[in-house]
Each structure stands twice: as structure tokens, then as C-alpha cells.
Write a protein that holds these residues in place. Sequence first.
Motif, PDB file in Angstrom:
ATOM      1  N   LYS A   1       8.732   5.399 -11.244  1.00  0.00           N
ATOM      2  CA  LYS A   1       8.809   6.144  -9.996  1.00  0.00           C
ATOM      3  C   LYS A   1       8.088   5.394  -8.880  1.00  0.00           C
ATOM      4  O   LYS A   1       7.036   4.791  -9.097  1.00  0.00           O
ATOM      5  N   ARG A   2       8.675   5.479  -7.708  1.00  0.00           N
ATOM      6  CA  ARG A   2       8.070   4.872  -6.528  1.00  0.00           C
ATOM      7  C   ARG A   2       7.256   5.931  -5.791  1.00  0.00           C
ATOM      8  O   ARG A   2       7.756   7.008  -5.470  1.00  0.00           O
ATOM      9  N   PHE A   3       5.991   5.615  -5.529  1.00  0.00           N
ATOM     10  CA  PHE A   3       5.095   6.542  -4.842  1.00  0.00           C
ATOM     11  C   PHE A   3       4.734   5.976  -3.480  1.00  0.00           C
ATOM     12  O   PHE A   3       4.297   4.830  -3.365  1.00  0.00           O
ATOM     13  N   GLN A   4       4.920   6.799  -2.437  1.00  0.00           N
ATOM     14  CA  GLN A   4       4.576   6.419  -1.072  1.00  0.00           C
ATOM     15  C   GLN A   4       3.444   7.324  -0.584  1.00  0.00           C
ATOM     16  O   GLN A   4       3.676   8.462  -0.181  1.00  0.00           O
ATOM     17  N   PRO A   5       2.219   6.830  -0.618  1.00  0.00           N
ATOM     18  CA  PRO A   5       1.076   7.657  -0.216  1.00  0.00           C
ATOM     19  C   PRO A   5       1.174   8.210   1.199  1.00  0.00           C
ATOM     20  O   PRO A   5       0.656   9.299   1.482  1.00  0.00           O
ATOM     21  N   SER A   6       1.817   7.482   2.104  1.00  0.00           N
ATOM     22  CA  SER A   6       1.870   7.930   3.505  1.00  0.00           C
ATOM     23  C   SER A   6       2.614   9.255   3.650  1.00  0.00           C
ATOM     24  O   SER A   6       2.301  10.066   4.527  1.00  0.00           O
ATOM     25  N   THR A   7       3.596   9.492   2.807  1.00  0.00           N
ATOM     26  CA  THR A   7       4.384  10.726   2.882  1.00  0.00           C
ATOM     27  C   THR A   7       4.184  11.630   1.673  1.00  0.00           C
ATOM     28  O   THR A   7       4.581  12.791   1.696  1.00  0.00           O
TER      29      THR A   7
ATOM     30  N   ALA B   1      11.705  -3.887  -3.565  1.00  0.00           N
ATOM     31  CA  ALA B   1      10.913  -3.040  -2.673  1.00  0.00           C
ATOM     32  C   ALA B   1      11.812  -2.135  -1.835  1.00  0.00           C
ATOM     33  O   ALA B   1      12.816  -2.570  -1.278  1.00  0.00           O
ATOM     34  N   GLY B   2      11.462  -0.860  -1.787  1.00  0.00           N
ATOM     35  CA  GLY B   2      12.167   0.085  -0.931  1.00  0.00           C
ATOM     36  C   GLY B   2      13.467   0.631  -1.478  1.00  0.00           C
ATOM     37  O   GLY B   2      14.088   1.483  -0.848  1.00  0.00           O
ATOM     38  N   LYS B   3      13.899   0.152  -2.643  1.00  0.00           N
ATOM     39  CA  LYS B   3      15.168   0.614  -3.190  1.00  0.00           C
ATOM     40  C   LYS B   3      14.945   1.702  -4.241  1.00  0.00           C
ATOM     41  O   LYS B   3      13.949   1.686  -4.963  1.00  0.00           O
ATOM     42  N   ASP B   4      15.890   2.634  -4.312  1.00  0.00           N
ATOM     43  CA  ASP B   4      15.756   3.774  -5.215  1.00  0.00           C
ATOM     44  C   ASP B   4      16.561   3.618  -6.496  1.00  0.00           C
ATOM     45  O   ASP B   4      16.686   4.570  -7.273  1.00  0.00           O
TER      46      ASP B   4
ATOM     47  N   GLU C   1       0.814  -1.212   0.000  1.00  0.00           N
ATOM     48  CA  GLU C   1       0.000   0.000   0.000  1.00  0.00           C
ATOM     49  C   GLU C   1       0.846   1.260   0.000  1.00  0.00           C
ATOM     50  O   GLU C   1       0.392   2.318  -0.464  1.00  0.00           O
ATOM     51  N   ASP C   2       2.052   1.192   0.520  1.00  0.00           N
ATOM     52  CA  ASP C   2       2.945   2.347   0.538  1.00  0.00           C
ATOM     53  C   ASP C   2       4.153   2.121  -0.367  1.00  0.00           C
ATOM     54  O   ASP C   2       5.216   2.705  -0.158  1.00  0.00           O
TER      55      ASP C   2
END
Length: 444
Positions: free
Chosen positions: A227-233, A270-273, A215-216
Motif C-alpha cells: 500500500k502507498r501511504f501519503q502522510p500529507s493527505t 512512484a505515484g502509480k496505483d 516523504e509523501d
Amino acid sequence: MKKFYLVFLVLGVFAGFLSSCDDDDKYIPELPAVTIESESGGFSMLPTESIVLKAKVSHLRNSDLAWFVNGEKVGSDSVYTFKAERLGNYNIAILASNTDGEACASATIEVHGTYKYGTFIISEGSSSPGTIVFISPKGEVIDNAYYVENGGDLGGVSQDLFIKNNKMYIVSQNGGYDGGFLTVLNAETLKRERKFQEELSGKVSMPTHVVVLGEDDIYLRDNNGVKRFQPSTGEVTLIQGTNGARKNAMAVADGKVFATVNKTVVVIEAGKDEVSGTIEFDANVSGVIKAFDGNLWVSDASGCITKVDAKTNTKLGSSRVSDEAKSVLSASFAAAPSITAKGDTLYMSGLTSKIYRHVFGSDKTDLMVNAKDLVENVGIVYNTCAVHPVTGEVYFNSIKGYGVNYKVNNISVFNFNGDEPKLSANYENYTAFPAGTFFTYNFE
């Protein structure tokens, strides 16, 4: 004589006693045995439906029955009709008992929303919002299903969808309207849960494709890359190494994202840029999809289809299509992959009216049908064909032409099980520049 008579009497009584004991030893208890059968054969239903359940019991004549739903007694007959309006899983149990003991059987019935199982066709729209058409397993069509359930419109040029944890994510290239650049829906009811317009404005450039690891942890392909999108931030991060990512569907396998960049498939964890791996091919990659065994199928413009291990990124083998079919594996402007698969059987059409089948294990390619032979008004093929992962039928979208002719269109369903191709269904005039066909079963 009296003595002899007494002896015989005692012996007779003793023999009778022994005979009685022997009969007791031969008594075998008849414990019931019970199973639950569905009259329709299925244990999944919509809230508007019902399922007739039957108790199959040995020694039924001497047995008492009791039906239970989630632990509550609901019946005592051999047949029980289950109904429920609320979505969810229900535990059904049947208890059979007689003087010798009891036996129990249980089953789970899933009461699901209208859109839990079926087929979606997304359309870009024409100077208007995108739309989504739903076709149920029974062939029933709900036109513009998002509007039906929400009373509003999706963002402009809707292009792609992904389902994860009972949520549907729809990306729209131009955003706006009721849906925005990214719309999150309940995957069973299609009720909107969230939309992202302002949160992504200025951070994405015409996003076209979406996949989700969490979800994040949402990945959007746009004009700059993935692009990685993180809704929480609200943070949006360009994944280094994805510049120039092709405007085509990404795949998720082994908890990782796989996207195409020219002659490569890049791997995103996951989580890597930045990309964590790159898989090289001889020509521009035209499609990457998840295989039935959790690995990947990759097609390229040389006419080659390659199986790739999703864990190690190593190539497990390759197969080349026929020279006649090679052109449909080119890296065209189609937003959908050039290949679609059920098991190790792959289908491809490119942007032509011809559908080819290629069996990977035997390196065999066959022309299955020219859609123009069975369907009227096939002028322009809009995006590529897609095979249903359960039925094996192949879905094919076409329009009569550009201008007002796009309003004359077909969603054609082909069955190739017999000696000759069969048009098993044809849904007319539901789409507006269809971007892709999506089966819910591919996201399970």
C-alpha cells in the motif's frame, strides 16, 4: 697605460653587470605547496570527538600558516585540533604564504550523530513493544536505543526499517505504544519526528515492511498487499497487482519499488496505483535486494540466484547454488531476504545454523561455518544472516529456544577472510525475537 687601464676597468664593470643580470635570471621563486592530513586518517567524527589536522607544507621554514573553519581564522600552527558540538559539515582551509606567494588547501569534516553509521538489529518483542539495538563501527552497543533517545517504546512487533534523506522509518506490525504502526525518526539522533497510529488504523492490516521513495510516497506491505501511504493527505492506496505480497523485505532501485509475489517480482513506480511490471521466475521468490551496482539480486526456491537490470527489468544472468545449499533459498516465514550480498559475493543461511557463501561469477558455493560450532546456545535461528557491506563480516541472530529461552540469545559476527572461520564478536542477550539486521551503509 692610463688608457688601457680605463678600458680594463670599463670591461670589468660591464662583466660584473652581466654576471649580476645572469644571477637574477637564475632566481626561481619558491611558492609553498600545502595539503591537509588527518592524524587518524578520517574526516568524520561524533560531537564528543576531535580530529587532529596537520598541514603538510613545502618550504615550511619560510612560510606563514593560517587555519580557517568556515572562513573564520582559528590558528596559525602546523597542527590544528578540530572540535565541534553541532552536527553538520565544516569547511577546513589552510593558507600557506611566503615572500614568493601563497597556496591553499581545504577539506570537509562531517560531524554526525551517534546513529549515522553502524548496525541496527530490530526485535519483534514478546507480548511487548519492539526494540532496536545499535552497534557502532567500534563495536559499542546501545541497547533499546529508541527508548534511550525518546523515553518511550516502539510499536508492538517491530519488523522492518528503511532510511531515506536522513530519516529512519520503522514499521510495527501491531502498532500502539509510543511508536504506532509507523515511526519516523531522525536517522542520526534517533529522535522521533512523527508517528502514525490513528492515521493508519483501519487502513492497514498488520504492516510488516516499509520502503520509501519520498516523504509523501511511503510503501507498506501488509496482509492485503503493498500500500502507498501519503502522510500529507492520510490517503492509503492498495497497489493493484500486489495482492498476496510475501511477508518479506522489499527493495528500492532506480527510484522504483520491487516486491515479491509468489513466483514474481512486481515493479511499483512512484505515484502509480498499479504495478508497472512483473518479472517471472521458475519458483517462489525468496529474496530481492539491491545490488552494489544499482541493479537487483533475486533468489528463488529452486536454488537459483538471478541478476536483474533495475531499469529494464531484464535478467542479466543466473547462477545456481550447490545442492547442499539449495534448501536455504526456500521461501520460508523469515521476514528478511534469503540472500545478502557484498559485491558479487552472496551469503545465505535460511533458518539453519549453517552459513553458505556463493560467488556469482564463478558459480561456486562453500559452507563457511556451522554457527553451533563456535557459538553457545544456538537453538533457533531467527531470521537470516546479513553481510556488512563495508567490512564483509556476516551477522547472525539466534535464540536458545522459545518460552523463557528466547532471553538467551546471540548476535554473532563472523569473519571469513582467513582459512578458518573466526568469531570476531558475539553480543549476548540483547534481542527478543530479532526480525532483521540493517546496515546504515546500505541506504547511502
